[in-house]
Design a protein around this motif. Structure first.
Motif, mmCIF file in Angstrom:
data_model
loop_
_atom_site.group_PDB
_atom_site.id
_atom_site.type_symbol
_atom_site.label_atom_id
_atom_site.label_comp_id
_atom_site.label_asym_id
_atom_site.label_seq_id
_atom_site.Cartn_x
_atom_site.Cartn_y
_atom_site.Cartn_z
ATOM 1 N N VAL A 129 77.775 7.918 -7.833
ATOM 2 C CA VAL A 129 76.424 7.388 -7.753
ATOM 3 C C VAL A 129 75.575 7.332 -6.482
ATOM 4 O O VAL A 129 76.198 6.616 -5.580
ATOM 5 N N ARG A 130 75.003 8.188 -6.037
ATOM 6 C CA ARG A 130 74.174 8.317 -4.611
ATOM 7 C C ARG A 130 72.806 8.263 -5.057
ATOM 8 O O ARG A 130 72.034 9.509 -5.087
ATOM 9 N N ASP A 131 72.268 7.226 -5.211
ATOM 10 C CA ASP A 131 70.829 6.876 -5.386
ATOM 11 C C ASP A 131 70.093 5.883 -4.901
ATOM 12 O O ASP A 131 70.752 4.722 -4.786
ATOM 13 N N ILE A 132 68.923 6.098 -4.242
ATOM 14 C CA ILE A 132 68.397 5.179 -3.445
ATOM 15 C C ILE A 132 68.120 3.784 -4.221
ATOM 16 O O ILE A 132 68.113 2.660 -3.945
ATOM 17 N N HIS A 133 67.607 3.987 -5.804
ATOM 18 C CA HIS A 133 67.285 2.891 -6.469
ATOM 19 C C HIS A 133 68.489 2.152 -6.764
ATOM 20 O O HIS A 133 68.528 0.837 -6.708
ATOM 21 N N ALA A 134 69.695 2.623 -7.102
ATOM 22 C CA ALA A 134 71.033 2.079 -7.265
ATOM 23 C C ALA A 134 71.436 1.236 -6.001
ATOM 24 O O ALA A 134 71.696 0.304 -6.094
ATOM 25 N N ASP A 135 71.219 1.830 -5.064
ATOM 26 C CA ASP A 135 71.609 1.291 -3.528
ATOM 27 C C ASP A 135 70.765 -0.035 -3.368
ATOM 28 O O ASP A 135 71.140 -1.158 -2.969
#
Length: 206
Positions: A129-135
């Motif tokens: 998972v490389r996602d700005i929202h997840a981060d």
């Protein structure tokens, strides 16, 4: 499993193919946390330096002959994990060896971001998972976790004549470190705990 039982349980919820790597990340965190709690600063610094060099070695395909480092190297190779997050964790843990209270809640949040949140960023990478929202979510969850961990550790630290709770909130409520060391339960002491816990709750609402 013994040192981070909650982390162990959470790792069991991950996909089977990711668990070994998750355990390696958690074990790395435990190793640093143990170094962080060493009473002799010089010994703690030596442990931190070992792990800093271990991370460098891992990314040069020459990990030290140490079980956790070996498993971490496998995880890095398998998931292409970002070196920066490992270094942030080591650097922040090393700063914490100064063994002093946080000056304010922001300083505690910075510590949590660079340790707990960084560990979550690595976990997300491990899961692909490389996602700005997840981060963004991981950042707030990590900060909340770091704040709560500080609160939960207060009784233990108090028995060692140490208090790490943010000084600005303690001063605002007229509470001294001695109040915590003596285990006082007055309203202003409870208010300090409530104020700090409320900050953790705010992060969970984001």
């Amino acid at each position: 499993r013994k040192r981070d039982y909650e982390g162990f349980l959470c790792s069991l919820l991950l996909p089977a193919e990711s668990r070994t790597s998750a355990f390696a990340l958690r074990a790395f965190n435990v190793e640093l946390a143990q170094a962080d709690s060493i009473t002799q600063k010089t010994t703690g610094l030596m442990r931190m330096q070992f792990w800093r060099e271990a991370v460098e070695g891992i990314y040069c395909d020459s990990p030290p002959h140490q079980p956790v480092a070996t498993e971490l190297w496998k995880a890095v190779k398998r998931h292409n994990l970002t070196k920066m997050w490992f270094m942030k964790i080591v650097d922040e843990r090393e700063k914490n060896l100064d063994d002093r209270a946080y000056r304010n809640i922001q300083e505690l949040e910075t510590y949590a971001e660079n340790t707990q949140s960084a560990l979550l960023y690595l976990t997300l990478e491990m899961l692909g998972v490389r996602d700005i929202h997840a981060d963004h979510a991981a950042s707030h969850i990590g900060k909340a976790q770091g704040i709560v961990t500080c609160l939960r550790a207060t009784p233990y630290h108090s028995t060692r004549q140490k208090v790490f709770l943010p000084m600005d909130i303690c001063m605002l409520r007229g509470v001294s470190q001695e109040d915590f060391i003596r285990g006082k339960q007055e309203k202003n002491v409870r208010d300090v705990i409530y104020d700090i816990a409320s900050q953790a709750h705010i992060h969970l609402e984001h």
